[in-house]
Design a protein around this motif. Structure first.
Motif, PDB file in Angstrom:
ATOM      1  N   GLU A 378     -56.695  67.111 109.710  1.00 14.38           N
ATOM      2  CA  GLU A 378     -56.410  67.353 111.114  1.00 14.38           C
ATOM      3  C   GLU A 378     -55.083  66.726 111.528  1.00 14.38           C
ATOM      4  O   GLU A 378     -54.465  67.149 112.498  1.00 14.38           O
ATOM      5  CB  GLU A 378     -57.541  66.798 111.989  1.00 14.38           C
ATOM      6  N   CYS A 379     -54.658  65.687 110.813  1.00 16.81           N
ATOM      7  CA  CYS A 379     -53.406  65.014 111.175  1.00 16.81           C
ATOM      8  C   CYS A 379     -52.256  65.542 110.330  1.00 16.81           C
ATOM      9  O   CYS A 379     -51.345  64.813 109.993  1.00 16.81           O
ATOM     10  CB  CYS A 379     -53.534  63.504 111.035  1.00 16.81           C
ATOM     11  N   ALA A 380     -52.299  66.821 109.968  1.00 16.48           N
ATOM     12  CA  ALA A 380     -51.186  67.414 109.208  1.00 16.48           C
ATOM     13  C   ALA A 380     -49.892  67.189 109.961  1.00 16.48           C
ATOM     14  O   ALA A 380     -49.798  67.413 111.143  1.00 16.48           O
ATOM     15  CB  ALA A 380     -51.442  68.908 109.037  1.00 16.48           C
ATOM     16  N   LEU A 381     -48.853  66.730 109.244  1.00 12.86           N
ATOM     17  CA  LEU A 381     -47.665  66.171 109.851  1.00 12.86           C
ATOM     18  C   LEU A 381     -46.864  67.147 110.675  1.00 12.86           C
ATOM     19  O   LEU A 381     -46.666  68.266 110.300  1.00 12.86           O
ATOM     20  CB  LEU A 381     -46.765  65.655 108.742  1.00 12.86           C
ATOM     21  N   GLN A 382     -46.308  66.613 111.790  1.00 12.31           N
ATOM     22  CA  GLN A 382     -45.547  67.460 112.686  1.00 12.31           C
ATOM     23  C   GLN A 382     -44.146  67.718 112.158  1.00 12.31           C
ATOM     24  O   GLN A 382     -43.687  68.846 112.161  1.00 12.31           O
ATOM     25  CB  GLN A 382     -45.483  66.822 114.080  1.00 12.31           C
ATOM     26  N   THR A 383     -43.392  66.670 111.759  1.00 11.22           N
ATOM     27  CA  THR A 383     -42.052  66.943 111.244  1.00 11.22           C
ATOM     28  C   THR A 383     -42.141  67.749 109.974  1.00 11.22           C
ATOM     29  O   THR A 383     -41.331  68.626 109.729  1.00 11.22           O
ATOM     30  CB  THR A 383     -41.279  65.649 110.954  1.00 11.22           C
ATOM     31  N   TRP A 384     -43.124  67.441 109.154  1.00  8.43           N
ATOM     32  CA  TRP A 384     -43.318  68.197 107.915  1.00  8.43           C
ATOM     33  C   TRP A 384     -43.712  69.643 108.192  1.00  8.43           C
ATOM     34  O   TRP A 384     -43.536  70.501 107.355  1.00  8.43           O
ATOM     35  CB  TRP A 384     -44.401  67.534 107.062  1.00  8.43           C
ATOM     36  N   GLN A 385     -44.265  69.917 109.376  1.00  6.51           N
ATOM     37  CA  GLN A 385     -44.692  71.277 109.689  1.00  6.51           C
ATOM     38  C   GLN A 385     -43.516  72.235 109.631  1.00  6.51           C
ATOM     39  O   GLN A 385     -43.655  73.383 109.227  1.00  6.51           O
ATOM     40  CB  GLN A 385     -45.333  71.313 111.079  1.00  6.51           C
ATOM     41  N   ILE A 386     -42.330  71.768 110.037  1.00  5.15           N
ATOM     42  CA  ILE A 386     -41.157  72.640 109.995  1.00  5.15           C
ATOM     43  C   ILE A 386     -40.791  72.968 108.557  1.00  5.15           C
ATOM     44  O   ILE A 386     -40.499  74.109 108.218  1.00  5.15           O
ATOM     45  CB  ILE A 386     -39.984  71.997 110.746  1.00  5.15           C
ATOM     46  N   ARG A 387     -40.814  71.965 107.684  1.00  3.15           N
ATOM     47  CA  ARG A 387     -40.473  72.247 106.283  1.00  3.15           C
ATOM     48  C   ARG A 387     -41.511  73.172 105.658  1.00  3.15           C
ATOM     49  O   ARG A 387     -41.169  74.083 104.908  1.00  3.15           O
ATOM     50  CB  ARG A 387     -40.368  70.943 105.480  1.00  3.15           C
ATOM     51  N   LEU A 388     -42.772  72.938 105.942  1.00  2.07           N
ATOM     52  CA  LEU A 388     -43.830  73.797 105.399  1.00  2.07           C
ATOM     53  C   LEU A 388     -43.606  75.241 105.811  1.00  2.07           C
ATOM     54  O   LEU A 388     -43.607  76.151 104.985  1.00  2.07           O
ATOM     55  CB  LEU A 388     -45.190  73.307 105.893  1.00  2.07           C
ATOM     56  N   ALA A 389     -43.387  75.459 107.105  1.00  4.09           N
ATOM     57  CA  ALA A 389     -43.211  76.824 107.592  1.00  4.09           C
ATOM     58  C   ALA A 389     -41.960  77.460 107.008  1.00  4.09           C
ATOM     59  O   ALA A 389     -41.964  78.631 106.634  1.00  4.09           O
ATOM     60  CB  ALA A 389     -43.146  76.823 109.124  1.00  4.09           C
ATOM     61  N   SER A 390     -40.872  76.694 106.905  1.00  2.00           N
ATOM     62  CA  SER A 390     -39.622  77.267 106.408  1.00  2.00           C
ATOM     63  C   SER A 390     -39.725  77.642 104.936  1.00  2.00           C
ATOM     64  O   SER A 390     -39.214  78.682 104.512  1.00  2.00           O
ATOM     65  CB  SER A 390     -38.469  76.286 106.624  1.00  2.00           C
ATOM     66  N   GLU A 391     -40.370  76.817 104.138  1.00  2.71           N
ATOM     67  CA  GLU A 391     -40.455  77.114 102.706  1.00  2.71           C
ATOM     68  C   GLU A 391     -41.443  78.248 102.427  1.00  2.71           C
ATOM     69  O   GLU A 391     -41.238  79.046 101.518  1.00  2.71           O
ATOM     70  CB  GLU A 391     -40.812  75.854 101.935  1.00  2.71           C
ATOM     71  N   LEU A 392     -42.509  78.327 103.214  1.00  4.20           N
ATOM     72  CA  LEU A 392     -43.415  79.464 103.064  1.00  4.20           C
ATOM     73  C   LEU A 392     -42.686  80.763 103.396  1.00  4.20           C
ATOM     74  O   LEU A 392     -42.883  81.788 102.752  1.00  4.20           O
ATOM     75  CB  LEU A 392     -44.648  79.287 103.949  1.00  4.20           C
ATOM     76  N   SER A 393     -41.821  80.707 104.432  1.00  2.00           N
ATOM     77  CA  SER A 393     -41.029  81.877 104.787  1.00  2.00           C
ATOM     78  C   SER A 393     -40.084  82.262 103.654  1.00  2.00           C
ATOM     79  O   SER A 393     -39.926  83.441 103.333  1.00  2.00           O
ATOM     80  CB  SER A 393     -40.227  81.588 106.066  1.00  2.00           C
ATOM     81  N   ALA A 394     -39.449  81.263 103.033  1.00  5.00           N
ATOM     82  CA  ALA A 394     -38.544  81.535 101.921  1.00  5.00           C
ATOM     83  C   ALA A 394     -39.291  82.149 100.744  1.00  5.00           C
ATOM     84  O   ALA A 394     -38.803  83.089 100.099  1.00  5.00           O
ATOM     85  CB  ALA A 394     -37.849  80.243 101.491  1.00  5.00           C
ATOM     86  N   GLU A 395     -40.483  81.649 100.449  1.00  3.28           N
ATOM     87  CA  GLU A 395     -41.284  82.197  99.358  1.00  3.28           C
ATOM     88  C   GLU A 395     -41.637  83.657  99.623  1.00  3.28           C
ATOM     89  O   GLU A 395     -41.608  84.497  98.715  1.00  3.28           O
ATOM     90  CB  GLU A 395     -42.551  81.365  99.181  1.00  3.28           C
ATOM     91  N   ALA A 396     -41.959  83.963 100.882  1.00  2.59           N
ATOM     92  CA  ALA A 396     -42.281  85.350 101.233  1.00  2.59           C
ATOM     93  C   ALA A 396     -41.079  86.258 101.052  1.00  2.59           C
ATOM     94  O   ALA A 396     -41.198  87.403 100.601  1.00  2.59           O
ATOM     95  CB  ALA A 396     -42.780  85.413 102.682  1.00  2.59           C
ATOM     96  N   GLU A 397     -39.882  85.730 101.382  1.00  2.00           N
ATOM     97  CA  GLU A 397     -38.660  86.518 101.221  1.00  2.00           C
ATOM     98  C   GLU A 397     -38.373  86.787  99.749  1.00  2.00           C
ATOM     99  O   GLU A 397     -37.995  87.896  99.360  1.00  2.00           O
ATOM    100  CB  GLU A 397     -37.485  85.794 101.883  1.00  2.00           C
TER     101      GLU A 397
END
Length: 404
Positions: A378-397
């Motif tokens: 539940e405490c999944a990191l907030q600053t890390w959330q941006i990196r997670l989302a960006s790298e998942l987007s890159a993987e999809a690309e």
């Protein structure tokens, strides 16, 4: 009366660099003057530590460092420093992978409160680069031990930022959105570890964390599942850099930094946040701006690190108001605030507690892709959330291109 300080880290955070105004030792000298007594400098690179102190011994503040001991570890500091040399304040200016967890070798805060339980801690940002749940365990231990802690999100202490807060409070505004833009000058960023996500955490964790923290300071807590991000990766045509002064092939391809990260998210109070971080400029001058929007108002902070200016558009005015803050030093203000808090003489509170800084780290981490079980909590990191989302987007690309 002497004020004992223990410095952890002989690098740029404590002793300065050409890239920015970080230099905690100078602020200590200014605040404490002839009361400053640097009892030790802890760094495994003993030669670098000795060089840093030798430079200080040739400066006008030499007396503060006259009896400074060079120590390779906190354990060595614990057994070497006499009771009258125990620090009132420990400045933790080491890379984030050395701290912020209860994992052996990455647990500087826990080592320090065991060795020097009466000392206050001033910890550099971000709080770490490891699992977020481990950061929360460190926060709980610091709270249990009643350790006074400040974290180095110095922009909260900026006179320009406080002016923005005042305008919002005086006009009873509700923040509608925040927009942060951080364009890095990379030419003199030569430390290989900084360009390796597995070691530094990446540019969002290392640099944009300040703007993620400012975003939270004005917008409030973030709805982590709302974070969305896209990147320009190192192996894409727009991501080729021409002024690197190091060999990036020494970093595994999977751990090289994205050149641009663009992210958005929703705040729990209903506002929207946005962040763009870019590694693009040559030379040493960065380009940074932070905006806050509210009904009738646009507050734009330009160059908050060096010569901040605040541009305010408000109802009833044909032109922007412009406020300059060239003589303000938020680095000094944050150091002075924690020293005053230790001595019980201050009237201003510490603006970035350890627990609050973990929330900023949550946002940063949410912007990144770190395969950690902590991301399932539940405490999944907030600053890390941006990196997670960006790298998942890159993987999809990459997958899209492969399928084309």
């Amino acid at each position: 009366m002497a004020f004992n300080v223990l410095l952890i880290g002989a690098g740029e955070i404590n002793f300065g660099s050409v890239e920015g105004p970080w230099n905690h030792s100078l602020r200590l000298e200014r605040k404490l003057s002839d009361r400053l007594r640097v009892v030790g400098l802890v760094d495994p690179d003993v030669a670098r530590a000795k060089s840093a102190i030798d430079i200080k011994l040739g400066s006008p503040s030499a007396a503060a460092y006259a009896n400074c001991k060079i120590l390779p570890t906190v354990t060595e500091a614990e057994v070497t420093l006499s009771p009258d040399e125990h620090p009132k304040l420990v400045i933790v200016g080491t890379p984030p992978f050395t701290r912020g967890t209860d994992i052996l070798g990455q647990d500087l805060e826990l080592q320090l409160i065991r060795a020097f339980p009466d000392a206050a801690l001033f910890v550099e940002k971000p709080v770490g680069s490891g699992p977020v749940d481990a950061c929360w365990r460190v926060a709980a231990e610091l709270e249990k031990c009643k350790t006074l802690v400040g974290v180095g999100y110095m922009l909260r202490y900026s006179a320009a930022v406080q002016k923005m807060k005042q305008i919002i409070a005086d006009n009873q505004l509700t923040v509608m959105g925040t927009n942060a833009r951080y364009v890095m000058a990379y030419e003199f960023a030569r430390k290989l570890a900084w360009w390796d996500k597995s070691r530094s955490g990446g540019p969002i964790v290392e640099q944009a964390t300040h703007f993620c923290d400012l975003s939270r300071y004005f917008g409030g807590d973030v709805v982590l599942p709302s974070v969305s991000a896209h990147t320009v990766e190192h192996d894409e045509a727009p991501g080729i850099l021409s002024a690197k002064r190091f060999d990036e092939t020494l970093v595994p391809s999977s751990e090289r930094l994205p050149r641009l990260t663009s992210a958005t998210w929703k705040y729990e109070g209903g506002a929207v946040g946005a962040l763009t971080h870019v590694i693009a400029l040559h030379g040493i001058t960065y380009d940074t701006e932070f905006e806050v929007y509210a009904d009738g108002y646009r507050l734009k902070l330009v160059d908050p690190y060096n010569a901040p200016k605040l541009y305010v558009r408000r109802p009833g005015l044909a032109t922007e108001e412009v406020f300059s803050f060239e003589n303000d030093d938020p680095f000094y203000t944050e150091v002075a605030t924690i020293i005053d808090s230790i001595e019980g003489t201050g009237t201003s509170p510490i603006l970035s507690s350890y627990a609050d800084a973990v929330k900023t780290y949550e946002l940063v981490r949410s912007l990144l892709h770190f395969p950690s079980d902590s991301l399932q909590t539940e405490c999944a990191l907030q600053t890390w959330q941006i990196r997670l989302a960006s790298e998942l987007s890159a993987e999809a690309e990459y997958a899209r291109r492969a399928a084309a």
